[in-house]
Write a protein that holds these residues in place. Structure first.
Motif, PDB file in Angstrom:
ATOM      1  N   ARG A 210       0.851  -1.185   0.000  1.00  0.00           N
ATOM      2  CA  ARG A 210       0.000   0.000   0.000  1.00  0.00           C
ATOM      3  C   ARG A 210       0.891   1.241   0.000  1.00  0.00           C
ATOM      4  O   ARG A 210       1.864   1.321   0.755  1.00  0.00           O
ATOM      5  N   TRP A 211       0.521   2.195  -0.840  1.00  0.00           N
ATOM      6  CA  TRP A 211       1.261   3.446  -0.949  1.00  0.00           C
ATOM      7  C   TRP A 211       0.283   4.615  -0.857  1.00  0.00           C
ATOM      8  O   TRP A 211      -0.811   4.558  -1.438  1.00  0.00           O
ATOM      9  N   ARG A 212       0.701   5.667  -0.149  1.00  0.00           N
ATOM     10  CA  ARG A 212      -0.112   6.889  -0.075  1.00  0.00           C
ATOM     11  C   ARG A 212       0.502   7.941  -0.992  1.00  0.00           C
ATOM     12  O   ARG A 212       1.692   8.242  -0.901  1.00  0.00           O
ATOM     13  N   PHE A 213      -0.320   8.500  -1.870  1.00  0.00           N
ATOM     14  CA  PHE A 213       0.060   9.604  -2.744  1.00  0.00           C
ATOM     15  C   PHE A 213      -0.608  10.860  -2.191  1.00  0.00           C
ATOM     16  O   PHE A 213      -1.839  10.939  -2.167  1.00  0.00           O
ATOM     17  N   ARG A 214       0.187  11.820  -1.750  1.00  0.00           N
ATOM     18  CA  ARG A 214      -0.377  13.067  -1.230  1.00  0.00           C
ATOM     19  C   ARG A 214      -0.069  14.189  -2.216  1.00  0.00           C
ATOM     20  O   ARG A 214       1.086  14.581  -2.401  1.00  0.00           O
ATOM     21  N   ASP A 311       3.900  13.760  -2.862  1.00  0.00           N
ATOM     22  CA  ASP A 311       4.782  12.945  -2.030  1.00  0.00           C
ATOM     23  C   ASP A 311       4.210  11.533  -1.994  1.00  0.00           C
ATOM     24  O   ASP A 311       2.998  11.343  -1.802  1.00  0.00           O
ATOM     25  N   VAL A 312       5.067  10.530  -2.166  1.00  0.00           N
ATOM     26  CA  VAL A 312       4.641   9.131  -2.183  1.00  0.00           C
ATOM     27  C   VAL A 312       5.288   8.416  -1.003  1.00  0.00           C
ATOM     28  O   VAL A 312       6.509   8.463  -0.836  1.00  0.00           O
ATOM     29  N   THR A 313       4.459   7.761  -0.198  1.00  0.00           N
ATOM     30  CA  THR A 313       4.937   7.055   0.991  1.00  0.00           C
ATOM     31  C   THR A 313       4.500   5.596   0.940  1.00  0.00           C
ATOM     32  O   THR A 313       3.320   5.303   0.743  1.00  0.00           O
ATOM     33  N   GLU A 314       5.453   4.685   1.101  1.00  0.00           N
ATOM     34  CA  GLU A 314       5.111   3.265   1.209  1.00  0.00           C
ATOM     35  C   GLU A 314       4.654   2.986   2.629  1.00  0.00           C
ATOM     36  O   GLU A 314       5.415   3.172   3.579  1.00  0.00           O
TER      37      GLU A 314
END
Length: 398
Positions: A210-214, A311-314
């Motif tokens: 799962r990755w969050r794209f902000r 910003d992309v966070t795993e």
């Protein structure tokens, strides 16, 4: 008591009137009711119940010890999930104990049922959190800092539920005592429907994460701001949703955006930021990573075009899991040449597979639908799965 009768006791727990199905998240009232139910059912069977340092529940037939045989699943759900994903494995384990007791069986080695906490990640965002903590796949500080949508940390929720966040984390003694683990689960697909069989043995789990794209832009008035003056993060977010499907198709993978949250979320407000969460998975870990890398590049391109940034966070990643080949062969032979199936769904068994000999059984789902209210398993197939599980436990725990 039959497995179907046990599941029927849970029919009214955690129903979601808005989404349909069930919403049962770790430490919320519905999930606590399910935990209490499990404790009551296990104690009624003479099992010794306790919670470990990571809020996983254990019910032991006899005392804990080395080389234990363990089965179980989880009781939490995704938002608006089905009735079988997780609870079927727990109810079947209780039903298998009933079947074994009815024949006078007494285990010759430690035997336990486990209920893992926060398998779906529905509250704190990281799937299989209880089994990850147990196995050391996520460290205590990272887990304790996770926040739900209301801002409550996992540490705060664990403490409120009677746990001690300072003791959370890897438990090598408990994990090292597991000799063999088997998880029964409703199939999340149509493999058994097409094969015309009620039960299958799992081979592997697709690597997934799962990755969050902000996306960050400029909040402003929807009516007073000309189009050419906007930096609207919803636009690159929307284009990234479409790009996810395209990237998955190119790589023969799976990519899904199931959650998108604009801030502040007003109808007449241009968002200042937009978060979306990507679920990506594929048979090869390199393929999953390639999908995410391609999508990250596309998201950055779309953000620049709108005067935004991203910003992309795993948030989590589980590599492709292959279940123990020896156990798979043993289960296939023991269960009348049960078919072997891979799955695209993550499970606690997948997390444990790198630490202990692990296997899975699937029960036929006639709809092929999961993580939705139409998920189903027929009572006869639930009992077939329970009988299969009892046969496995009898062999392993003799």
């Amino acid at each position: 008591m039959s497995t179907s009768a046990l599941l029927a006791q849970l029919d009214d727990v955690g129903r979601d009137p808005r989404r349909g199905g069930y919403s049962r998240h770790v430490f919320d009232p519905a999930e606590r009711d399910l935990r209490d139910w499990f404790g009551e059912q296990a104690r009624a069977r003479g099992l010794d119940v306790h919670a470990d340092r990571n809020a996983n529940l254990w019910a032991w037939w006899g005392g804990p010890g080395p080389d234990a045989v363990v089965t179980g699943s989880h009781l939490d759900s995704v938002p608006g999930g089905g009735a079988f994903d997780g609870p079927l494995g727990v109810a079947a384990a209780l039903g298998a104990v009933d079947e074994l007791r009815a024949t006078g069986f007494q285990p010759g080695r430690p035997l336990a049922i486990v209920v893992f906490a926060e398998e779906e990640g529905g509250r704190f965002g990281v799937p299989c959190l209880g089994s990850r903590l147990l196995s050391g796949s996520i460290d205590r500080d990272t887990a304790c800092a996770l926040r739900d949508q209301g801002g409550t940390t996992f540490a705060e929720a664990l403490r409120a539920a009677g746990g001690d966040p300072a003791r959370a984390g890897a438990d090598p003694e408990l994990l090292g005592g597991i000799g063999k683990f088997v998880e029964l689960h409703v199939e999340q697909g149509r493999g058994l429907v097409d094969l015309g069989r009620p039960v299958a043995v799992a081979t592997s789990i697709l690597g997934h994460g799962r990755w969050r794209f902000r996306f960050r832009g400029q909040g402003n008035h929807a009516g007073a701001t000309p189009l050419e003056d906007r930096s609207d993060p919803m636009l690159p977010a929307a284009r990234t949703v479409l790009a996810a499907r395209e990237a998955a198709a190119r790589h023969e993978a799976r990519a899904t955006v199931g959650r998108l949250v604009p801030n502040p979320g007003g109808t007449n407000v241009i968002a200042s930021s937009t978060d979306l969460w990507l679920d990506a998975r594929a048979p090869l870990d390199t393929t999953t990573r390639a999908v995410v890398a391609e999508l990250t590049a596309r998201a950055e391109e779309h953000a620049r075009a709108e005067g935004c940034r991203v910003d992309v966070t795993e948030e989590s990643y589980s590599p492709t899991a292959h279940f123990d080949q020896g156990l798979r062969a043993e289960l296939t032979a023991l269960l009348d040449d049960a078919p072997a199936l891979a799955t695209g769904a993550g499970h606690d068994a997948g997390v444990l597979s790198t630490r202990v000999p692990t296997s899975m059984l699937f029960v036929r789902n006639p709809t092929g639908i999961s993580h939705a209210p139409d998920e189903h398993a027929e009572p006869a197939d639930c009992e077939a799965g329970t009988a299969a599980l009892a046969r496995v436990l009898r062999r392993w725990a003799a």
